[in-house]
Structures are given as C-alpha cells and as structure tokens.
Design a protein around this motif. Structure first.
Motif, mmCIF file in Angstrom:
data_model
loop_
_atom_site.group_PDB
_atom_site.id
_atom_site.type_symbol
_atom_site.label_atom_id
_atom_site.label_comp_id
_atom_site.label_asym_id
_atom_site.label_seq_id
_atom_site.Cartn_x
_atom_site.Cartn_y
_atom_site.Cartn_z
ATOM 1 N N VAL A 19 23.941 48.263 -20.719
ATOM 2 C CA VAL A 19 23.164 47.249 -20.024
ATOM 3 C C VAL A 19 22.765 47.819 -18.671
ATOM 4 C CG1 VAL A 19 23.225 44.935 -19.029
ATOM 5 C CG2 VAL A 19 24.401 45.393 -21.183
ATOM 6 N N HIS A 20 21.498 47.704 -18.331
ATOM 7 C CA HIS A 20 20.979 48.289 -17.098
ATOM 8 C C HIS A 20 20.539 47.192 -16.138
ATOM 9 C CE1 HIS A 20 20.425 51.412 -20.199
ATOM 10 N NE2 HIS A 20 20.921 52.166 -19.246
ATOM 11 N N THR A 21 21.035 47.257 -14.920
ATOM 12 C CA THR A 21 20.633 46.319 -13.887
ATOM 13 C C THR A 21 19.435 46.885 -13.142
ATOM 14 O OG1 THR A 21 22.938 45.636 -13.613
ATOM 15 C CG2 THR A 21 21.409 45.049 -11.847
ATOM 16 N N PRO A 22 18.346 46.131 -13.046
ATOM 17 C CA PRO A 22 17.204 46.623 -12.268
ATOM 18 C C PRO A 22 17.592 46.785 -10.797
ATOM 19 C CG PRO A 22 16.578 44.750 -13.640
ATOM 20 C CD PRO A 22 18.071 44.845 -13.682
ATOM 21 N N PRO A 23 17.228 47.898 -10.162
ATOM 22 C CA PRO A 23 17.598 48.112 -8.757
ATOM 23 C C PRO A 23 17.150 46.991 -7.827
ATOM 24 C CG PRO A 23 16.822 50.159 -9.696
ATOM 25 C CD PRO A 23 16.562 49.078 -10.723
ATOM 26 N N ASP A 24 16.031 46.335 -8.142
ATOM 27 C CA ASP A 24 15.576 45.269 -7.246
ATOM 28 C C ASP A 24 16.404 43.992 -7.346
ATOM 29 O OD1 ASP A 24 14.652 44.427 -9.725
ATOM 30 O OD2 ASP A 24 12.579 44.121 -9.078
ATOM 31 N N GLU A 25 17.388 43.977 -8.247
ATOM 32 C CA GLU A 25 18.307 42.848 -8.368
ATOM 33 C C GLU A 25 19.692 43.171 -7.805
ATOM 34 O OE1 GLU A 25 18.405 41.476 -12.410
ATOM 35 O OE2 GLU A 25 16.228 41.224 -12.497
ATOM 36 N N THR A 30 26.631 46.035 -3.216
ATOM 37 C CA THR A 30 26.935 46.637 -4.514
ATOM 38 C C THR A 30 26.519 48.099 -4.540
ATOM 39 O OG1 THR A 30 26.672 44.496 -5.604
ATOM 40 C CG2 THR A 30 26.502 46.450 -7.001
ATOM 41 N N ALA A 31 25.346 48.387 -4.007
ATOM 42 C CA ALA A 31 24.862 49.770 -3.949
ATOM 43 C C ALA A 31 25.787 50.632 -3.091
ATOM 44 C CB ALA A 31 23.442 49.814 -3.407
ATOM 45 N N LEU A 32 26.177 50.111 -1.940
ATOM 46 C CA LEU A 32 27.055 50.870 -1.042
ATOM 47 C C LEU A 32 28.419 51.109 -1.668
ATOM 48 C CD1 LEU A 32 26.159 49.192 2.366
ATOM 49 C CD2 LEU A 32 25.503 51.481 1.574
ATOM 50 N N LEU A 33 28.973 50.096 -2.335
ATOM 51 C CA LEU A 33 30.274 50.263 -2.983
ATOM 52 C C LEU A 33 30.198 51.295 -4.106
ATOM 53 C CD1 LEU A 33 31.545 46.578 -3.090
ATOM 54 C CD2 LEU A 33 32.530 48.473 -1.787
ATOM 55 N N ALA A 34 29.109 51.290 -4.856
ATOM 56 C CA ALA A 34 28.953 52.265 -5.938
ATOM 57 C C ALA A 34 28.885 53.681 -5.390
ATOM 58 C CB ALA A 34 27.692 51.952 -6.745
ATOM 59 N N LEU A 35 28.230 53.845 -4.259
ATOM 60 C CA LEU A 35 28.049 55.176 -3.674
ATOM 61 C C LEU A 35 29.216 55.615 -2.788
ATOM 62 C CD1 LEU A 35 24.263 54.867 -2.884
ATOM 63 C CD2 LEU A 35 25.319 56.404 -4.562
ATOM 64 N N ALA A 36 30.171 54.738 -2.545
ATOM 65 C CA ALA A 36 31.291 55.061 -1.658
ATOM 66 C C ALA A 36 32.360 55.932 -2.329
ATOM 67 C CB ALA A 36 31.935 53.778 -1.135
ATOM 68 N N ASP A 37 32.425 55.903 -3.632
ATOM 69 C CA ASP A 37 33.467 56.630 -4.353
ATOM 70 C C ASP A 37 33.098 58.107 -4.505
ATOM 71 O OD1 ASP A 37 35.926 56.243 -6.326
ATOM 72 O OD2 ASP A 37 34.497 57.642 -7.234
ATOM 73 N N PRO A 38 34.025 59.022 -4.196
ATOM 74 C CA PRO A 38 33.729 60.460 -4.280
ATOM 75 C C PRO A 38 33.352 60.935 -5.688
ATOM 76 C CG PRO A 38 35.763 60.111 -3.059
ATOM 77 C CD PRO A 38 35.354 58.785 -3.624
ATOM 78 N N VAL A 39 33.971 60.395 -6.720
ATOM 79 C CA VAL A 39 33.626 60.804 -8.079
ATOM 80 C C VAL A 39 32.205 60.356 -8.402
ATOM 81 C CG1 VAL A 39 34.136 60.466 -10.538
ATOM 82 C CG2 VAL A 39 35.997 60.870 -8.922
ATOM 83 N N ARG A 40 31.856 59.129 -8.038
ATOM 84 C CA ARG A 40 30.499 58.652 -8.298
ATOM 85 C C ARG A 40 29.476 59.424 -7.467
ATOM 86 N NH1 ARG A 40 33.383 53.633 -8.953
ATOM 87 N NH2 ARG A 40 32.941 52.940 -6.831
ATOM 88 N N GLN A 41 29.848 59.828 -6.269
ATOM 89 C CA GLN A 41 28.950 60.669 -5.464
ATOM 90 C C GLN A 41 28.687 61.982 -6.175
ATOM 91 O OE1 GLN A 41 30.491 61.148 -1.490
ATOM 92 N NE2 GLN A 41 30.458 58.953 -1.085
ATOM 93 N N THR A 42 29.716 62.562 -6.776
ATOM 94 C CA THR A 42 29.559 63.802 -7.529
ATOM 95 C C THR A 42 28.620 63.599 -8.710
ATOM 96 O OG1 THR A 42 31.741 64.623 -6.895
ATOM 97 C CG2 THR A 42 30.779 65.560 -8.904
ATOM 98 N N GLU A 78 25.495 49.266 -13.113
ATOM 99 C CA GLU A 78 25.449 47.930 -12.515
ATOM 100 C C GLU A 78 24.840 47.939 -11.118
ATOM 101 O OE1 GLU A 78 29.525 46.708 -12.840
ATOM 102 O OE2 GLU A 78 29.275 46.077 -14.934
ATOM 103 N N ALA A 79 24.885 49.080 -10.458
ATOM 104 C CA ALA A 79 24.295 49.210 -9.123
ATOM 105 C C ALA A 79 22.831 49.654 -9.193
ATOM 106 C CB ALA A 79 25.109 50.194 -8.286
ATOM 107 N N GLY A 80 22.295 49.775 -10.397
ATOM 108 C CA GLY A 80 20.894 50.150 -10.553
ATOM 109 C C GLY A 80 20.605 51.617 -10.340
#
Length: 118
Positions: A19-25, A30-42, A78-80
C-alpha cells in the motif's frame, strides 16, 4: 467423479500488494520520523543512487533481520518516500523523489547530504 489436480500456486500469490501513501497526504512529522532512522537513511541513500526499480528488498546490506527490514520498508512507504512492486519472487523499489520533493522541497537533499549550505 474425477480427482482434481491441485493447481500450482504462484510464488507471489501469498504476498499482499504493498500500500502506497501519496506524499501529498503525509504530515511533516511522519516524513521526519521516517528519515530519522539510520537504517532508513541508508535505504534512501542507496535508492537515490540507483535507477528506478533496480533494487530488490534483499539487495540492501543493512545490519537488521529480514522482518525488521520489511518494517523499515513499510515505514518508508507510509511516509510517501518509497514505491514498491512485485516482480516474480522479488519486490523492487523506487524512491519517490520527485513526488516527495514537491511536498517537502529540499528535505531529501538535506538528508542525502546533497543540499547547499543551510
């Protein structure tokens, strides 16, 4: 009554489509939390350096279990940030940079270390 031959099950039929969340939603938090994790940054950095649909989920060398990696991909979807599609037994990934940049200009470049001076 003739016995029915069991049908061969497709290798991907057990999978639930992503399931894909559109970025404009997506809220900024949510975006910041998704990008805060080092593994997700990688994951995001490696996807930014790859072409669309080039990287399968199993191709990332990160120090987490398969289940944890799956959760990281879910958070990114989920963070688009991420779009995924199944291709046979593989799940391929695409960073949704243009769409995400339209919603959060400069945020990905900042995380990727490709932005100018702040």
């Amino acid at each position: 009554m003739a016995a029915q031959t069991p049908r061969r099950q497709d290798a991907t039929s057990h999978r639930t489509p992503p399931v894909h969340t559109p970025p404009d939603e997506v809220p900024l938090e949510t975006a910041l939390l998704a990008l805060a994790d080092p593994v997700r940054q990688t994951l995001v950095r490696e996807l930014a350096d790859a072409g669309d649909w080039e990287r399968a989920c199993g191709s990332f060398d990160v120090p987490v279990t398969k289940a944890t990696l799956s959760r990281h991909f879910t958070v990114l979807r989920e963070a688009g940030l991420l779009e995924q599609r199944d291709a046979g037994p593989k799940r391929l990934n695409r960073l949704r940079k243009p769409e995400f940049d339209a919603q959060f200009p400069g945020l990905l470049d900042l995380v990727l270390g490709r932005g100018g001076a702040v």
